[in-house]
Design a protein around this motif. Structure first.
Motif, PDB file in Angstrom:
ATOM      1  N   GLY A 150      -0.065   5.214   0.407  1.00 37.60           N
ATOM      2  CA  GLY A 150      -1.099   6.228   0.571  1.00 37.60           C
ATOM      3  C   GLY A 150      -2.477   5.641   0.364  1.00 37.60           C
ATOM      4  N   ASN A 151      -3.209   6.197  -0.586  1.00 40.92           N
ATOM      5  CA  ASN A 151      -4.560   5.712  -0.895  1.00 40.92           C
ATOM      6  C   ASN A 151      -4.582   4.751  -2.071  1.00 40.92           C
ATOM      7  OD1 ASN A 151      -5.793   7.284   1.142  1.00 40.92           O
ATOM      8  ND2 ASN A 151      -5.776   9.084  -0.196  1.00 40.92           N
ATOM      9  N   ASP A 152      -3.417   4.236  -2.441  1.00 38.60           N
ATOM     10  CA  ASP A 152      -3.327   3.330  -3.581  1.00 38.60           C
ATOM     11  C   ASP A 152      -2.885   1.943  -3.150  1.00 38.60           C
ATOM     12  OD1 ASP A 152      -4.054   5.291  -5.420  1.00 38.60           O
ATOM     13  OD2 ASP A 152      -1.982   5.988  -5.627  1.00 38.60           O
ATOM     14  N   ARG A 199       0.847  -1.198   0.000  1.00 40.39           N
ATOM     15  CA  ARG A 199       0.000   0.000   0.000  1.00 40.39           C
ATOM     16  C   ARG A 199       0.876   1.239   0.000  1.00 40.39           C
ATOM     17  NH1 ARG A 199      -4.032   2.083   4.913  1.00 40.39           N
ATOM     18  NH2 ARG A 199      -4.717   4.005   3.869  1.00 40.39           N
ATOM     19  N   PRO A 209      -7.223   2.109  -6.556  1.00 41.97           N
ATOM     20  CA  PRO A 209      -7.525   2.698  -5.254  1.00 41.97           C
ATOM     21  C   PRO A 209      -7.520   1.642  -4.145  1.00 41.97           C
ATOM     22  CG  PRO A 209      -9.054   3.475  -6.924  1.00 41.97           C
ATOM     23  CD  PRO A 209      -8.259   2.381  -7.561  1.00 41.97           C
ATOM     24  N   TYR A 210      -7.002   2.051  -2.997  1.00 38.18           N
ATOM     25  CA  TYR A 210      -6.990   1.156  -1.830  1.00 38.18           C
ATOM     26  C   TYR A 210      -8.332   1.261  -1.122  1.00 38.18           C
ATOM     27  CZ  TYR A 210      -5.659  -0.818   2.714  1.00 38.18           C
ATOM     28  OH  TYR A 210      -5.611  -1.581   3.866  1.00 38.18           O
ATOM     29  N   GLU A 211      -9.098   0.171  -1.171  1.00 40.08           N
ATOM     30  CA  GLU A 211     -10.404   0.114  -0.532  1.00 40.08           C
ATOM     31  C   GLU A 211     -10.516  -1.198   0.221  1.00 40.08           C
ATOM     32  OE1 GLU A 211     -13.432   2.369  -3.458  1.00 40.08           O
ATOM     33  OE2 GLU A 211     -12.393   0.673  -4.385  1.00 40.08           O
ATOM     34  N   ASN A 231      -8.894   6.139 -12.908  1.00 37.37           N
ATOM     35  CA  ASN A 231      -8.215   6.079 -11.610  1.00 37.37           C
ATOM     36  C   ASN A 231      -7.488   4.749 -11.441  1.00 37.37           C
ATOM     37  OD1 ASN A 231      -7.369   6.847  -9.080  1.00 37.37           O
ATOM     38  ND2 ASN A 231      -9.294   6.289  -8.063  1.00 37.37           N
TER      39      ASN A 231
END
Length: 355
Positions: free
Chosen positions: A287-289, A285, A350-352, A330
């Motif tokens: 950040g938000n990715d 991971r 995206p990291y979800e 994205n």
């Protein structure tokens, strides 16, 4: 009933707007009457006139429904004639109310005077007609827009399913051939284990909805099943390494996104080398990715501007199109040379986290 249900119910929505519009008409005229020295009874006149307007414009709705499919010119003629006739009738009632109630039974010298100021009444009714058609056309456009969106969604789902199910038939042929060979050489236990893993892998690939994403943990388990099957074919020639950050285990990824890439690596990096090779899957991971990398140590390939110049089947194209369909812009999928040899594919999404 919520607001959305009310708007979608055309009949109730009409009566709501119709009543609210004439109530607003009465309220505006009442506020305007406060500027003049009118007797209190004038309020009754205002609301009687508004009620008459409310009543006389109801039939216009049904007239316009019948005229809806006519040509634009004919619709315009119907609207003008119907609005003028309704406006004259409404003005007669307005004058009658004013003279009979407010003027205590006043009678004009000539009966046509009851139609006095009909042009102003015609403009009001014409405005009502314009609003009616405007709202109807807006609702029609909204419905068409919803139909287009629905059609696009269905096409989008079909596209994803098509991409998801592009499993290379050579994998199935090679696997079944390997199972047949194992049976011929009396390696029944190994053949049975291979059939079990193939069954589990195919069940996973068919059961997972391509419109939904799965946890990375689940996706890695499916990839492991696939690679275990291939290991039976290649034995020690295929080595697999996983480097997965613990915080990424529950991250969401498209189902079956890694298998085409692994299949591509086996075909072009493992199968072509006598000594075989290794595949390394790394996930971390930033950040938000979510960063995913699948690398091999094969002979490599010519890479120019991110394009891989070798016969790569549907693997990379499949993955790129699925990511585009799911994440729009994205995401990124980059192909580059691995060090000291081979090819690596890097994916950023995206990291979800899954529920």
């Amino acid at each position: 009933m919520n607001w959305k249900d009310l708007v979608e119910n055309n009949n109730r929505f009409f009566w709501l707007l119709h009543t609210a519009g004439w109530f607003g008409f009465a309220l505006v005229h009442y506020l305007g009457s406060l500027l003049h020295d009118s007797r209190d009874i004038f309020v009754i006149i205002i609301f009687l006139n508004a009620y008459a307007g409310w009543l006389f414009t109801v039939p216009l709705r049904y007239i316009y429904r019948r005229a809806w499919n006519l040509s634009p010119l004919k619709i315009a003629i119907v609207v003008i004639l119907a609005s003028y006739a309704t406006g004259v009738l409404w003005q007669v009632v307005k004058n009658f109310n004013y003279w009979e109630i407010y003027k205590h039974g006043y009678r004009p010298d000539f009966w046509l005077l009851y139609t006095k100021s009909s042009v102003w009444a015609f403009y009001i009714i014409l405005s009502w007609s314009g609003l009616y058609f405007g709202i109807k056309y807006y609702q029609m456009l909204q419905k068409e827009r919803q139909n287009v969106l629905k059609a696009n969604t269905v096409a989008h789902q079909a596209q994803l399913k098509m991409l998801r199910y592009q499993l290379n038939p050579h994998f199935l042929f090679n696997t079944l051939n390997a199972i047949s060979t194992l049976i011929l050489v009396k390696e029944n236990d190994l053949a049975n284990g291979m059939v079990t893993k193939l069954s589990e892998f195919l069940r996973y690939s068919l059961d997972k909805d391509p419109m939904k994403r799965v946890t990375l943990q689940s996706e890695i388990q499916a990839l492991s099943l696939y690679l275990d099957i291939e290991k039976v074919r290649f034995e020690e020639r295929l080595q697999v390494h996983f480097n997965i950050d613990e915080e990424c285990q529950q991250a969401l990824v498209p189902s079956m996104i890694l298998q085409p890439l692994a299949e591509n690596a086996i075909k072009h990096a493992i199968a072509v080398q006598e000594q075989g090779g290794s595949i390394t899957v790394s996930v971390s991971r930033f950040g938000n990715d979510l960063l995913i990398e699948l690398a091999d140590d094969g002979p490599g390939a010519e890479i120019k501007n991110g394009n891989l110049f070798r016969e790569c089947g549907v693997g990379l194209v499949n993955s790129r199109e699925r990511l585009q369909a799911l994440y729009r812009d994205n995401f990124s999928l980059v192909v580059s040379n691995n060090q000291p040899s081979g090819v690596k594919v890097n994916i950023r999404i995206p990291y979800e986290l899954g529920q």
